[in-house]
Design a protein around this motif. Structure first.
Motif, PDB file in Angstrom:
ATOM      1  N   VAL A 127      48.498  29.531 -30.961  1.00 42.45           N
ATOM      2  CA  VAL A 127      48.712  30.787 -30.297  1.00 42.45           C
ATOM      3  C   VAL A 127      49.316  30.772 -28.889  1.00 42.45           C
ATOM      4  CG1 VAL A 127      47.232  32.850 -29.583  1.00 42.45           C
ATOM      5  CG2 VAL A 127      46.720  31.781 -31.435  1.00 42.45           C
ATOM      6  N   LEU A 128      50.558  31.395 -28.780  1.00 41.62           N
ATOM      7  CA  LEU A 128      51.205  31.311 -27.487  1.00 41.62           C
ATOM      8  C   LEU A 128      50.890  32.317 -26.707  1.00 41.62           C
ATOM      9  CD1 LEU A 128      54.900  30.553 -29.029  1.00 41.62           C
ATOM     10  CD2 LEU A 128      52.872  29.050 -28.018  1.00 41.62           C
ATOM     11  N   ASP A 129      50.499  33.658 -26.943  1.00 43.17           N
ATOM     12  CA  ASP A 129      50.224  34.838 -25.963  1.00 43.17           C
ATOM     13  C   ASP A 129      49.717  36.097 -27.014  1.00 43.17           C
ATOM     14  OD1 ASP A 129      50.367  36.178 -23.784  1.00 43.17           O
ATOM     15  OD2 ASP A 129      52.535  36.277 -23.436  1.00 43.17           O
ATOM     16  N   GLY A 130      49.000  36.710 -26.380  1.00 44.76           N
ATOM     17  CA  GLY A 130      48.481  38.123 -26.722  1.00 44.76           C
ATOM     18  C   GLY A 130      49.202  39.313 -25.969  1.00 44.76           C
ATOM     19  N   LEU A 131      49.295  40.360 -26.818  1.00 45.80           N
ATOM     20  CA  LEU A 131      49.735  41.558 -26.174  1.00 45.80           C
ATOM     21  C   LEU A 131      48.935  42.827 -26.448  1.00 45.80           C
ATOM     22  CD1 LEU A 131      52.224  42.558 -24.301  1.00 45.80           C
ATOM     23  CD2 LEU A 131      53.114  43.092 -26.481  1.00 45.80           C
ATOM     24  N   LEU A 132      48.226  43.502 -25.782  1.00 46.52           N
ATOM     25  CA  LEU A 132      47.233  44.740 -25.780  1.00 46.52           C
ATOM     26  C   LEU A 132      48.068  45.911 -25.449  1.00 46.52           C
ATOM     27  CD1 LEU A 132      43.850  43.485 -25.614  1.00 46.52           C
ATOM     28  CD2 LEU A 132      44.663  44.205 -27.681  1.00 46.52           C
ATOM     29  N   GLN A 133      48.076  46.834 -26.214  1.00 48.21           N
ATOM     30  CA  GLN A 133      48.907  48.205 -25.707  1.00 48.21           C
ATOM     31  C   GLN A 133      47.713  49.566 -25.853  1.00 48.21           C
ATOM     32  OE1 GLN A 133      51.742  50.062 -28.281  1.00 48.21           O
ATOM     33  NE2 GLN A 133      52.507  51.223 -26.212  1.00 48.21           N
ATOM     34  N   GLN A 134      47.387  49.856 -24.915  1.00 47.49           N
ATOM     35  CA  GLN A 134      46.458  51.151 -24.797  1.00 47.49           C
ATOM     36  C   GLN A 134      46.975  52.452 -25.258  1.00 47.49           C
ATOM     37  OE1 GLN A 134      44.370  52.124 -21.183  1.00 47.49           O
ATOM     38  NE2 GLN A 134      44.062  54.063 -21.761  1.00 47.49           N
ATOM     39  N   TYR A 143      53.533  50.338 -35.209  1.00 43.21           N
ATOM     40  CA  TYR A 143      52.402  49.925 -34.854  1.00 43.21           C
ATOM     41  C   TYR A 143      52.243  49.963 -33.486  1.00 43.21           C
ATOM     42  CZ  TYR A 143      48.339  47.037 -34.248  1.00 43.21           C
ATOM     43  OH  TYR A 143      46.911  47.038 -33.546  1.00 43.21           O
ATOM     44  N   LEU A 144      53.102  49.187 -32.626  1.00 47.23           N
ATOM     45  CA  LEU A 144      53.365  49.348 -31.169  1.00 47.23           C
ATOM     46  C   LEU A 144      54.241  50.514 -31.037  1.00 47.23           C
ATOM     47  CD1 LEU A 144      53.542  45.503 -30.065  1.00 47.23           C
ATOM     48  CD2 LEU A 144      51.515  47.080 -29.974  1.00 47.23           C
ATOM     49  N   GLY A 145      54.166  51.122 -29.656  1.00 41.67           N
ATOM     50  CA  GLY A 145      55.432  52.062 -29.476  1.00 41.67           C
ATOM     51  C   GLY A 145      56.739  51.468 -29.332  1.00 41.67           C
ATOM     52  N   ARG A 146      57.789  52.093 -29.622  1.00 38.63           N
ATOM     53  CA  ARG A 146      59.116  51.503 -29.720  1.00 38.63           C
ATOM     54  C   ARG A 146      59.544  50.690 -28.219  1.00 38.63           C
ATOM     55  NH1 ARG A 146      62.612  50.170 -33.430  1.00 38.63           N
ATOM     56  NH2 ARG A 146      62.034  52.020 -34.559  1.00 38.63           N
ATOM     57  N   GLY A 147      59.037  51.138 -27.066  1.00 38.10           N
ATOM     58  CA  GLY A 147      59.246  50.377 -26.170  1.00 38.10           C
ATOM     59  C   GLY A 147      58.640  49.214 -26.086  1.00 38.10           C
ATOM     60  N   LYS A 148      57.042  49.170 -26.636  1.00 35.67           N
ATOM     61  CA  LYS A 148      56.360  48.015 -26.287  1.00 35.67           C
ATOM     62  C   LYS A 148      57.028  47.025 -27.344  1.00 35.67           C
ATOM     63  CE  LYS A 148      53.639  47.932 -24.081  1.00 35.67           C
ATOM     64  NZ  LYS A 148      53.135  47.280 -22.871  1.00 35.67           N
ATOM     65  N   ALA A 166      49.327  40.933 -35.953  1.00 39.49           N
ATOM     66  CA  ALA A 166      48.707  42.014 -35.641  1.00 39.49           C
ATOM     67  C   ALA A 166      47.081  42.188 -36.022  1.00 39.49           C
ATOM     68  CB  ALA A 166      49.335  43.574 -36.376  1.00 39.49           C
ATOM     69  N   ASP A 167      46.321  42.804 -34.854  1.00 38.21           N
ATOM     70  CA  ASP A 167      45.069  42.738 -35.085  1.00 38.21           C
ATOM     71  C   ASP A 167      44.473  44.000 -35.789  1.00 38.21           C
ATOM     72  OD1 ASP A 167      42.377  41.936 -34.776  1.00 38.21           O
ATOM     73  OD2 ASP A 167      42.133  42.635 -32.787  1.00 38.21           O
ATOM     74  N   THR A 168      45.053  44.149 -36.960  1.00 35.13           N
ATOM     75  CA  THR A 168      44.622  45.374 -37.754  1.00 35.13           C
ATOM     76  C   THR A 168      45.224  45.043 -39.071  1.00 35.13           C
ATOM     77  OG1 THR A 168      44.463  47.798 -38.114  1.00 35.13           O
ATOM     78  CG2 THR A 168      46.477  46.584 -37.385  1.00 35.13           C
ATOM     79  N   GLU A 169      45.049  45.872 -40.177  1.00 34.55           N
ATOM     80  CA  GLU A 169      45.855  45.811 -41.451  1.00 34.55           C
ATOM     81  C   GLU A 169      46.933  46.646 -41.393  1.00 34.55           C
ATOM     82  OE1 GLU A 169      45.004  46.333 -46.217  1.00 34.55           O
ATOM     83  OE2 GLU A 169      43.386  45.781 -45.153  1.00 34.55           O
ATOM     84  N   LEU A 170      48.201  46.038 -41.219  1.00 39.14           N
ATOM     85  CA  LEU A 170      49.190  46.836 -41.043  1.00 39.14           C
ATOM     86  C   LEU A 170      49.757  47.572 -42.680  1.00 39.14           C
ATOM     87  CD1 LEU A 170      51.533  44.584 -39.279  1.00 39.14           C
ATOM     88  CD2 LEU A 170      50.385  46.644 -38.272  1.00 39.14           C
ATOM     89  N   ALA A 171      50.260  49.019 -42.451  1.00 43.45           N
ATOM     90  CA  ALA A 171      50.911  49.571 -43.698  1.00 43.45           C
ATOM     91  C   ALA A 171      52.136  48.605 -43.878  1.00 43.45           C
ATOM     92  CB  ALA A 171      51.106  51.018 -43.526  1.00 43.45           C
TER      93      ALA A 171
END
Length: 514
Positions: A127-134, A143-148, A166-171
Motif C-alpha cells: 500500500v503506497l497511499d490512501g485517498l478519501l473524498q467527502q 465513484y470519485l468526482g471527475r476532478g478527484k 476502492a473501499d466499496t463494491e464498485l458497479a
C-alpha cells in the motif's frame, strides 16, 4: 496468441477455459495458483508472528508451507497493453486506496480504509497511499468526482502504482470509467476479499465455495479487450470457406465465456451440495450421542484459532493476517465434571462481507447456526470494537442464530489498558476478558461454557442387554452415569440423560413399582 494459464490434471475443457477467464480478469481461482501467494509486501505488524509457538498452538505444520509462497516484484499491471493483461500472473502489486464518506463519518471511513490496507497487504500488495473524498454519495460514473479522479491519476503516476482499490463494491460501469481515467487496473474491496480467500482455501469444499463466489462476482463484470471478445463464428466454428453451418452471427467470445461460467457454477453448486451428506452425518452422530457443540465466531483476525489452540492444542494454523482460517475445525473438550462437548473454529467475518461469500459459505456457517453456545470473540485491542460486535451479530442474524446463547470474549486483553477495559465493559458488561497468549480468562470462559451447554438432567434407570453396548457408550459420552450393576439380563444403569435423548432410551427403562 497462445495461453500460458496452467491447468491441473483435473481441469480440462470448460473448466480450463473458466480458469483462463479468471486469470484474464485479474481474479485467482482457488484451484489455480500460478506463481505463489503469501504477501511479501505485508506491513511489519502483519509479519510479526514470532509469538505463535508450539506450547500454546500445537504443531503448526501449515505455517512453513504458507510462508514458502512469496510474491515477486515487477511485471506491471497497467492496462495499456492487451497482451500484458492476458498473461497477468500473481505478483507483488503497488496499490493506492480510495474511499468516500458523507459529512461526520470521517473516523469510520478512516478505520475502514485502514482495514482495507490490512486486507490488501494480506493479499500480497504494497500500500503506497490512501485517498478519501467527502461527498454525500459516490459519483455514479467514476465513484470519485471527475476532478478527484484526475487528481488520483496524478498520484498513481507519481508513485508508480499499478492498482487502485476502492473501499466499496464498485458497479461494473464505475470500474471501467475509473480505469479509463487513471489508466491502471481498478478493483474493489470485494475482489480483494475474494483474492485472500482463494489463497487460503485448502479443503476441496473450501476451494469450491471460493471459486463459486468468485464466478458469481465475475459474471456481470466480464469485459472485452480489443477484438478478442467480439470474434464470431457459425455453428461449425469454421472459416469463410467452410460451407453450410459456418455462416451466421454465432457466439461472441464474451458470450462463450458467460456460458462456460454458468456451466462451471452449476457444477460447483452440485459439488458443494455433494459435501452435505458427510457433514450432516458427522453432525447427526454428535446429536445421537448428545454431544453439545460450541462454535467460535467473530471478526477476522480476532484470535479465534489462537483461542481454540490455547484450550485444545488443536494445531490450527494461526497467523497475524486477515482470513487465515477458512475451513471449520472441530475438536473435543470436556467440562470439569466430565461432560464432553465440541469446539468448532469458523471462518471470520468482516464489515461489508460480500454476499457471494455469505451464500457460498452458508454450509460452513451452519456450524454456527447449529451450535448450542456461540463464543463471540472480539479483538479488544482494535480501535473500533463496537463495529466488530455489530458486524458479527448482523451475520449471525442472517443465519438465524440470534436465539443461541452467546458469550462475548474480548481477546488480546494483554494489549488492553485499564481505560480501554472500562470502555469495553461498557459495551458488554458480562463479557470475558481473555488472552490466548497469556492464558488470562481462559478458566472463566470454560466455566461459563460449562454453565450454558445443555446438561443431562433427567434421571433414568435402564436395563440394557449385553448385545446393545452402544447404549452404554452413549450414556458415558452424552450423559452422566451414576451407578452400574451387572445382572443376568444385562447391564442395569442409573444415569442422567439429556431431555432430547429420553425417548430413545424408553425401551430400556426399568419401571419401578410404587
Amino acid at each position: 496468441m497462445t495461453d500460458d494459464t496452467p491447468t491441473t490434471p483435473e481441469t480440462t475443457g470448460d473448466d480450463a477455459a473458466v480458469a483462463r477467464v479468471l486469470a484474464r480478469e485479474g481474479t485467482r481461482s482457488a484451484g489455480y495458483t500460478i506463481f505463489g501467494a503469501s504477501g511479501a509486501g505485508r506491513a511489519d505488524a502483519l509479519q510479526n508472528d514470532s509469538h505463535y509457538d508450539d506450547f500454546r498452538d500445537g504443531d503448526q505444520f501449515d505455517r512453513e508451507d504458507r510462508a514458502a509462497l512469496r510474491r515477486v516484484q515487477g511485471l506491471s499491471t497497467e492496462l495499456e497493453d492487451v497482451t500484458e493483461v492476458e498473461y497477468r500472473q500473481l505478483r507483488l502489486e503497488n496499490v493506492v486506496l480510495i474511499g468516500t464518506y458523507p459529512s461526520g463519518t470521517l473516523t469510520d471511513a478512516d478505520n475502514s480504509l485502514r482495514e482495507l490496507a490490512s486486507l490488501a497487504e494480506t493479499a500480497g500488495a504494497r500500500v503506497l497511499d490512501g485517498l478519501l473524498q467527502q461527498r454525500p454519495h459516490p459519483d455514479p460514473s467514476t465513484y470519485l468526482g471527475r476532478g478527484k479522479a484526475e487528481e488520483l491519476r496524478g498520484i498513481v503516476a507519481s508513485l508508480g502504482a499499478d492498482t487502485v482499490i476502492a473501499d466499496t463494491e464498485l458497479a461494473p460501469s464505475q470500474r471501467r470509467a475509473l480505469e479509463d481515467v487513471v489508466k491502471v487496473k481498478v478493483i474493489d474491496r470485494t475482489a480483494v476479499i475474494l483474492d485472500i480467500f482463494s489463497q487460503h482455501a485448502k479443503s476441496r469444499e473450501g476451494k469450491a465455495q471460493v471459486e463459486l463466489a468468485q464466478l458469481e462476482y465475475l459474471l456481470p463484470r466480464l469485459r472485452g479487450w480489443g477484438e478478442s471478445m467480439s470474434r464470431q463464428a457459425g455453428g461449425q466454428v469454421g472459416g469463410a470457406g467452410a460451407g453450410m453451418g459456418s455462416r451466421g452471427p454465432g457466439e461472441t467470445k464474451i458470450e462463450l465465456d458467460r456460458r462456460r461460467i454458468h456451466t462451471r457454477m452449476a457444477k460447483l453448486r452440485k459439488q458443494i451440495k455433494g459435501f452435505l451428506p458427510a457433514r450432516e452425518a458427522k453432525r447427526a452422530n454428535r446429536t445421537r450421542f448428545s454431544v453439545p457443540s460450541v462454535a467460535i465466531a467473530g471478526y477476522t483476525n480476532a484470535g479465534k484459532s489462537s483461542l481454540l489452540n490455547r484450550v485444545t492444542k488443536a494445531g490450527v494454523l494461526v497467523e497475524n493476517a486477515l482470513f487465515a482460517t477458512l475451513d471449520a475445525t472441530t475438536r473435543k473438550y470436556e467440562t470439569p465434571d466430565g461432560r464432553a462437548y465440541t469446539f468448532t473454529d469458523t471462518v471470520g467475518f468482516v464489515r461489508n462481507l460480500p454476499h457471494q461469500l455469505v451464500e457460498a459459505f452458508r454450509s460452513t456457517l451452519e456450524e454456527v447456526g447449529d451450535a448450542d453456545v456461540i463464543v463471540h470473540v472480539v479483538d479488544g485491542s482494535h480501535p473500533d470494537p463496537a463495529s466488530q460486535l455489530a458486524t458479527v451479530r448482523d451475520v449471525i442474524g442472517e443465519i438465524d442464530a440470534r436465539s443461541i446463547p452467546e458469550i462475548v470474549v474480548f481477546n488480546k486483553s494483554d494489549l488492553v489498558d485499564d481505560d480501554q477495559r472500562l470502555v469495553l465493559r461498557g459495551l458488554e458488561p458480562t463479557a470475558v476478558f481473555a488472552s490466548a497468549r497469556t492464558g488470562e480468562g481462559i478458566d472463566e470462559l470454560l466455566a461459563r461454557i460449562a454453565e450454558l451447554i445443555p446438561a443431562p438432567e433427567v434421571e433414568m434407570t435402564l436395563l440394557v442387554p449385553y448385545h446393545r453396548g452402544e447404549i452404554i457408550s452413549r450414556l458415558h459420552v452424552g450423559g452422566r452415569v451414576l451407578a452400574t450393576e451387572y445382572v443376568e439380563e444385562g447391564t442395569r444403569v442409573t444415569a442422567l440423560v439429556h431431555p432430547h435423548s429420553v425417548e430413545s432410551m424408553r425401551e430400556f427403562e426399568v419401571v419401578t413399582a410404587r
